[in-house]
Design a protein around this motif. Structure first.
Motif, PDB file in Angstrom:
ATOM      1  N   ALA A 211      42.509  37.613  33.430  1.00  0.00           N
ATOM      2  CA  ALA A 211      42.177  39.029  33.650  1.00  0.00           C
ATOM      3  C   ALA A 211      40.875  39.436  32.970  1.00  0.00           C
ATOM      4  CB  ALA A 211      43.321  39.909  33.130  1.00  0.00           C
ATOM      5  N   PHE A 212      40.109  38.474  32.471  1.00  0.00           N
ATOM      6  CA  PHE A 212      38.972  38.847  31.622  1.00  0.00           C
ATOM      7  C   PHE A 212      37.919  39.672  32.356  1.00  0.00           C
ATOM      8  CE2 PHE A 212      34.661  38.102  30.084  1.00  0.00           C
ATOM      9  CZ  PHE A 212      34.775  38.715  28.842  1.00  0.00           C
ATOM     10  N   ARG A 213      37.530  39.279  33.561  1.00  0.00           N
ATOM     11  CA  ARG A 213      36.483  40.036  34.263  1.00  0.00           C
ATOM     12  C   ARG A 213      36.945  41.470  34.509  1.00  0.00           C
ATOM     13  NH1 ARG A 213      37.037  35.230  37.056  1.00  0.00           N
ATOM     14  NH2 ARG A 213      35.304  33.739  36.996  1.00  0.00           N
ATOM     15  N   SER A 214      38.208  41.624  34.896  1.00  0.00           N
ATOM     16  CA  SER A 214      38.748  42.972  35.133  1.00  0.00           C
ATOM     17  C   SER A 214      38.737  43.782  33.849  1.00  0.00           C
ATOM     18  CB  SER A 214      40.186  42.882  35.666  1.00  0.00           C
ATOM     19  OG  SER A 214      40.251  42.060  36.801  1.00  0.00           O
ATOM     20  N   ALA A 215      39.219  43.178  32.763  1.00  0.00           N
ATOM     21  CA  ALA A 215      39.270  43.877  31.480  1.00  0.00           C
ATOM     22  C   ALA A 215      37.870  44.261  31.008  1.00  0.00           C
ATOM     23  CB  ALA A 215      39.952  42.997  30.431  1.00  0.00           C
TER      24      ALA A 215
END
Length: 411
Positions: free
Chosen positions: A146-150
């Motif tokens: 989920a890093f890009r979203s976060a």
């Protein structure tokens, strides 16, 4: 990491000193910024979804996915926090001595709260909103899926903070998703005042066993529903289906069904029809020996009653009575949420008195949630007993200190 932690620590005083009005203005600005930045957030989420598709289950993909509606829901969740009472500065207790010395116990922020979480982008905005309203700085560490979203969400939240003149270092996202970065947060003494892991048993156990900073165990939910012999069977079916299938990937979903042997020959075929034959997405039933003699299903393995499936899988066991049900729960529960379906006051009293979790009577376990409990969004669900238990809202993100007023008093 060290630069981020130093910036977060330096922001503690400013954030703790914000008035309720300033915090609410910042929260509204953060919500507006989420909506304004939804195109960038959705683009980032699409990249996360594409990368994760081959590595995580469809149910977990659903947790990761963002839509315009979900982003609108995240923004609304932030705005709802503005309506909640400010937990900071409450006088919890006052004692005035005979000599006039006044001793007050007053709620104050924790300071810097670190949250390590996995593939749920909405946790990013929930955690940031609750941390700010409770006067805390947050350091977020997302899972790699989920890093890009976060990152896109945090960029939007920080732009909202800047727009109202509040330090963007109130909300921080660790840019490294390796195990080393998680370990660094767990041992960041002097920088982190409280660590909250949100995720599966592996993450939580790693934090609890490794952390040298104060840590709250949250989230793992081996939740039981017990259908007692006097239960309304149609009500029981509705509760079991909701607890298992409404959103199986969350920690308040049912993982184990216990059924009184007296009603098992009647109830289990009804269950099989409801959860297997009548559903487009059938639930896989893992059955103990008694249940397997009544309905088709997979034989329950040694670990099935100790597993948080987070999927369309349900372990089923038949028990003699409420005492055996409670004993089974005591041996296998994670202290999250358990339900009894019954029309017997005696069974209800025994169950509620002896089960050491949140207890539901004739209701689904799916209500264990900060929003459902009137706390706004939640930071997590604590399954320990100190310092918080159950859904962690604003009050659970504060501690207290004593303030003593005198008039030249000396001892």
């Amino acid at each position: 990491m060290k630069e981020m932690l130093e910036a977060a620590r330096a922001a503690k005083g400013e954030v703790a000193g914000l008035s309720t009005e300033q915090k609410n203005a910042a929260l509204n600005a953060m919500a507006d910024a989420l909506i304004a930045g939804q195109a960038e957030i959705l683009d980032a989420n699409a990249l996360d979804m594409a990368s994760a598709k081959e590595h995580i289950s469809p149910v977990m993909l659903d947790r990761l996915k963002l839509t315009k509606e979900r982003i609108a829901g995240m923004a609304q969740g932030i705005r709802e926090v503005t309506a909640l009472p400010d937990p900071v500065g409450r006088v919890l207790q006052t004692h005035i001595r005979e000599d006039g010395l006044e001793i007050q116990k007053v709620s104050v922020p924790m300071g810097v709260i670190a949250i390590i979480y996995e593939s749920r982008p909405n946790v990013t905005s929930d955690a940031a909103a609750l941390a700010l309203k409770s006067g805390n700085v947050c350091v977020l560490r997302s899972g790699k899926e989920a890093f890009r979203s976060a990152n896109a969400i945090v960029d939007a939240l920080r732009s909202g903070l800047r727009s109202v003149g509040i330090t963007e270092n109130a909300v921080n996202l660790v840019q490294d998703t390796s195990r080393e970065s998680a370990a660094a947060l767990m041992t960041a003494n002097g920088y982190i005042d409280l660590l909250i892991p949100r995720g599966g048993a592996g993450l939580i156990n790693a934090c609890v066993s490794t952390a040298t900073v104060p840590c709250i165990a949250t989230g793992t939910g081996i939740c039981h529903v017990y259908v007692e012999k006097s239960a309304d069977l149609n009500m029981a079916l509705n509760i079991v289906e909701n607890a298992k299938t409404s959103r199986p990937s969350v920690c308040n979903a049912e993982e184990v069904l216990l059924v009184d042997k007296a009603i098992a020959p009647t109830f289990l075929p009804m269950l099989y029809k409801r959860l297997v034959t009548d559903r487009e997405r059938a639930v896989e039933l893992r059955l103990d020996e008694t249940a397997a003699a009544i309905i088709p299903g997979k034989k329950a393995g040694e670990k099935d009653f100790d597993t948080e499936f987070l999927d369309y899988i349900l372990a089923v066991k038949c028990v003699e009575d409420v005492k055996e049900a409670v004993a089974h729960i005591a041996a296998h529960s994670t202290g999250h949420s358990e339900a009894i379906v019954t029309r017997s006051p005696e069974a209800e009293r025994y169950f509620t008195a002896n089960v050491d979790s949140a207890v539901y009577v004739n209701a689904s376990t799916r209500f264990t949630d900060g929003g459902e409990f009137g706390l706004g969004c939640e930071m997590g669900i604590s399954t320990q007993k100190l310092h918080a238990r159950g859904p962690m809202g604003l009050q659970e993100l504060t501690t207290y200190k004593y303030i003593i007023h005198g008039n030249g008093h000396i001892r």
